[in-house]
Design an enzyme around this catalytic site. Structure first.
Site, PDB file in Angstrom:
ATOM      1  CB  SER A 139      73.969  17.246 100.777  1.00 52.60           C
ATOM      2  OG  SER A 139      74.560  16.070 101.318  1.00 52.60           O
ATOM      3  CE1 TYR A 153      71.333  17.978 105.232  1.00 51.86           C
ATOM      4  CE2 TYR A 153      72.218  16.026 104.139  1.00 51.86           C
ATOM      5  CZ  TYR A 153      72.348  17.350 104.521  1.00 51.86           C
ATOM      6  OH  TYR A 153      73.484  18.051 104.192  1.00 51.86           O
TER       7      TYR A 153
END
Ligand code: NAP
Length: 244
Positions: A139, A153
């Site tokens: 990501s 995350y």
């Protein structure tokens, strides 16, 4: 002629689903993993089969070692070979600062996004031969850090970037390539699952290209990295972020 076999984790929705349909179009047969949504997995299987693939769906939570074992037992029994892993299954959690994130959330985040991905890659590494590939889905959060949103995350995806480089060094002598794709703001249900359905649109103004991306735009990058056109690429992490 035998079709190459691609295992996609988290293939019942979003980016994984787009990868499955595109992989079918590119000539792969598919083992489609999902965790909970059998109905959506079946719908993606139908789409991929309409594009010529043989598809087998397998339920399994990548954070559970016994489920990872079972996923690969199904692979061995149904296909007997593996040519590519799209290591895609991943989760976010609601927006929170670190001081408000508890131990259980951290353990779950890393169990799915890091340990799960590493166990899936381990089993793939035991089966892939020359020409094979692993594409880890990272990501842009790994670069940005996502302070005030979800540092857990972001840190889990930072681990995926590091893991991608290390595993690529281990597998390069076997002719197996390992790469990562870092999606930016992509229109999938993951934002709603993290409690912010409009997140991608809300932040689109921060993207140099001034728009969100689609799951297909990520799948296009994944399938290219898997292909022989990327034969001299390994250890690389590709940003697919509209410039963000
Ligand atoms: P999504 O629409 O929420 O889809 C996630 C998929 O992963 C679903 O098929 C889900 O299955 C599966 N999954 C979740 N936990 C799992 C587990 N423990 N074991 C097996 N499967 C599991 O998410 P997405 O946006 O496509 O995200 C896919 C990947 O891209 C993730 O790694 C995510 O971090 C990354 N990413 C997404 C964005 C974005 O903006 N969308 C940006 C950067 C990175 P069920 O639905 O059956 O539970």
């Amino acid at each position: 002629m035998t079709r190459p076999v691609c295992l996609i984790s988290g293939g019942s929705a979003g980016i994984g689903a787009a990868c499955a349909v595109l992989a079918a179009k590119k000539g792969y047969d598919i083992l489609l993993n999902y965790r909970s949504d059998a109905h959506s997995a079946q719908a993606i299987k139908d789409q991929a089969e309409a594009n010529g693939a043989r598809v087998v769906c397998v339920q399994g939570d990548v954070s559970l070692p016994e489920d990872v074992t079972r996923i690969y037992e199904v692979l061995d029994a149904e296909f007997g070979a593996l040519h590519a892993l799209v290591n895609n299954a991943g989760i976010v959690a609601p927006k929170a600062k670190l001081v408000d994130i508890d131990h259980a959330r951290l353990v779950k985040m890393f169990a799915v996004n890091v340990v799960g991905s590493m166990m899936m890659a381990k089993e793939a590494a035991l089966r892939l031969g020359a020409g094979g590939s692993i594409i880890n889905i990272s990501s842009a959060a790994a670069r940005i850090g996502s302070g005030n949103q979800y540092v857990d995350y972001a840190a889990s995806k930072g681990a995926i970037d590091t893991f991608t480089k290390g595993l690529s060094d281990e597998l390069a002598p076997k002719g197996v390539r390992v790469m990562a794709v870092r999606p930016g703001l992509i229109e999938t249900d993951i934002h709603a699952k993290g409690g912010e359905p409009g997140r991608a649109q809300r932040l689109a103004h921060m993207v140099p290209m001034e728009r969100t991306g689609s799951a297909l735009e990520i799948a296009n990058a994944v399938l290219w990295l898997m292909s022989d056109e990327a034969s001299y690429i390994t250890g690389s992490t590709l940003d697919v972020t509209g410039g963000r």
